[in-house]
Write a protein that holds these residues in place. Structure first.
Motif, PDB file in Angstrom:
ATOM      1  N   TYR A 158       0.588   7.838  -1.533  1.00  0.00           N
ATOM      2  CA  TYR A 158       0.654   8.747  -2.681  1.00  0.00           C
ATOM      3  C   TYR A 158       1.194   7.962  -3.884  1.00  0.00           C
ATOM      4  N   LEU A 184       5.430   5.420   5.270  1.00  0.00           N
ATOM      5  CA  LEU A 184       4.349   5.040   6.170  1.00  0.00           C
ATOM      6  C   LEU A 184       4.855   4.882   7.597  1.00  0.00           C
ATOM      7  N   GLU A 199      10.150   3.490  -1.494  1.00  0.00           N
ATOM      8  CA  GLU A 199      10.074   4.618  -0.569  1.00  0.00           C
ATOM      9  C   GLU A 199       8.815   4.588   0.292  1.00  0.00           C
ATOM     10  N   HIS A 200       7.784   3.876  -0.160  1.00  0.00           N
ATOM     11  CA  HIS A 200       6.490   3.941   0.522  1.00  0.00           C
ATOM     12  C   HIS A 200       6.468   3.319   1.912  1.00  0.00           C
ATOM     13  N   SER A 206       0.831  -1.209   0.000  1.00  0.00           N
ATOM     14  CA  SER A 206       0.000   0.000   0.000  1.00  0.00           C
ATOM     15  C   SER A 206       0.864   1.256   0.000  1.00  0.00           C
ATOM     16  N   ASN A 207       0.279   2.353  -0.440  1.00  0.00           N
ATOM     17  CA  ASN A 207       0.989   3.629  -0.507  1.00  0.00           C
ATOM     18  C   ASN A 207       0.034   4.778  -0.241  1.00  0.00           C
ATOM     19  N   LYS A 220      -2.051  11.033   2.541  1.00  0.00           N
ATOM     20  CA  LYS A 220      -0.894  11.396   3.358  1.00  0.00           C
ATOM     21  C   LYS A 220      -1.306  12.063   4.673  1.00  0.00           C
ATOM     22  N   VAL A 270       4.808  -1.024  -6.223  1.00  0.00           N
ATOM     23  CA  VAL A 270       4.885  -0.075  -5.108  1.00  0.00           C
ATOM     24  C   VAL A 270       6.350   0.253  -4.855  1.00  0.00           C
ATOM     25  N   HIS A 310       6.371  -5.299   3.611  1.00  0.00           N
ATOM     26  CA  HIS A 310       6.678  -4.900   2.243  1.00  0.00           C
ATOM     27  C   HIS A 310       7.591  -5.922   1.579  1.00  0.00           C
ATOM     28  N   GLU A 360       5.137   4.639 -10.716  1.00  0.00           N
ATOM     29  CA  GLU A 360       3.979   3.781 -10.466  1.00  0.00           C
ATOM     30  C   GLU A 360       2.887   4.031 -11.495  1.00  0.00           C
TER      31      GLU A 360
END
Length: 279
Positions: A155, A242, A237-238, A152-153, A213, A234, A227, A160
């Protein structure tokens, strides 16, 4: 973000796994009306800790959570998994995508659990389901015990967006990867739904890319972020973002994992999640 992304990107090592996961279980499914929407779901186990499983884009109970429904401890947990509105057998009506669809899913998940009489539970949210779960946790903190999210992200970045566009045309998907979704939605229905999803997330990207965000700092419950370091959809960086922005959170990475770590590494995943939920 995509519940079937490993299929669409033709990752060979997962092919047999995916075919097996799309075979339906003998566990009984039930339908309920929630605010004029038909919701298809399963409820398994008698444990005191209630868990809601939230699938990814176009995903369903069995395509996305079969190993968790069947293997999590039924004495410790009561597992509830749904087909989100407009997906799978939570139809009619078919899914309508717009810039608010993540938030709409969060609200509907809350109302669904409320209709079942559940007001204190944890959530396992994968991909799109993880995004809506984070929004739910921020908006309705009083009902969330714990949150688990992966793939999940908060942003969308350009890389992507480009990945999504590469798989927009469902006719280019392999037959093996497309078949389970065609069975559910039909050829034309699948293309229309998938195209609408691509349009909706494309609009989010073109309007700055922000999904949720600002919601992250409002999440109060303990949160477990997982992850796969080789996730093809994804960006790496996500999970760091988070973890940094959700106060009471921790991160666990699967070095060789892709988008579907809970399916590919189901036993390890289930053990990690079980320990977190029971702490």
């Amino acid at each position: 973000m995509l519940s079937f992304s490993c299929k669409l990107l033709k990752i060979p090592s997962n092919r047999n796994l995916i075919v097996n996961l799309c075979k339906y279980s003998t566990i009984k499914e039930t339908k309920i009306q929630v605010k004029n929407q038909t919701i298809n779901y399963v409820k398994e186990g008698n444990g005191p800790h209630k868990i809601l499983c939230c699938p990814g884009a176009l995903g369903t109970i069995w395509s996305d959570f079969k190993p968790q429904i069947e293997k999590l401890d039924k004495n410790q947990f009561t597992i509830i998994a749904w087909d989100p509105p407009g997906y799978g057998f939570s139809r009619p009506p078919n899914r309508v995508f717009n810039k608010e669809f993540y938030r709409n899913d969060a609200d509907m998940a809350f109302e669904f659990m409320k209709t079942l009489g559940e007001d204190n539970y944890s959530i396992l949210g994968w991909s799109d389901g993880g995004i809506s779960a984070m929004i739910l946790a921020a908006k309705y903190p009083q009902v969330l015990r714990k949150l688990v999210t992966w793939g999940s992200n908060a942003y969308i970045i350009e890389w992507e967006y480009q990945q999504y566009e590469k798989i927009r045309d469902v006719s280019k998907w392999s037959e093996r990867m497309r078949a389970p979704l065609v069975k559910l939605y039909g050829n034309d229905g699948l293309q229309k739904m998938w195209g609408s999803w691509c349009d909706a997330v494309g609009e989010l990207y073109k309007n700055g890319g922000d999904i949720c965000k600002a919601d992250l700092v409002k999440i109060k419950c303990p949160t477990f972020i997982l992850h796969g370091d080789k996730d093809p959809l994804v960006a790496p960086e996500h999970p760091e973002f988070l973890t940094k922005n959700i106060k009471n959170s921790r991160l666990y990475k699967f070095p060789d994992g892709k988008h579907n770590i809970h399916l590919k590494y189901s036993d390890e995943f289930n053990d990690l999640v079980t320990k977190f939920l029971l702490e």
